[in-house]
Design a protein around this motif. Structure first.
Motif: not given
Length: 85
Positions: A30-40, A60-66
């Motif tokens: 859900r967080s990953e979808r939110l991040i992608k939607k807000l980034s777009e 220590r990893r990025q999620i959708a560039g975050l």
């Protein structure tokens, strides 16, 4: 008048003016979808700072560039050093 203000606000937000800084809590699907939607949607005016999560798998990893900024225990430190709306 209202339409003009709306269009002007969208243009300004695309340029990084009048934006809101957001910190995401959690790193699941859900967080990953939110991040992608807000980034777009730059015209919404949200600037994503990073995400917090305590699950070792997501550290220590990025999620959708975050970037990962820390665990929930680090929240006071992060809020003290960054502007979070």
């Amino acid at each position: 008048f209202r339409s003009g203000v709306y269009l002007l606000s969208r243009r300004l937000r695309r340029r990084g003016i009048n934006t809101k800084s957001i910190l995401i809590i959690g790193s699941g699907e859900r967080s990953e979808r939110l991040i992608k939607k807000l980034s777009e949607s730059e015209d919404l005016g949200y600037r994503l700072l990073g995400y917090l999560d305590t699950v070792p798998h997501f550290r220590r990893r990025q999620i959708a560039g975050l970037p990962w900024l820390g665990a929930l225990d680090d929240l006071p430190r992060i809020i003290g050093s960054r502007v979070v709306d």
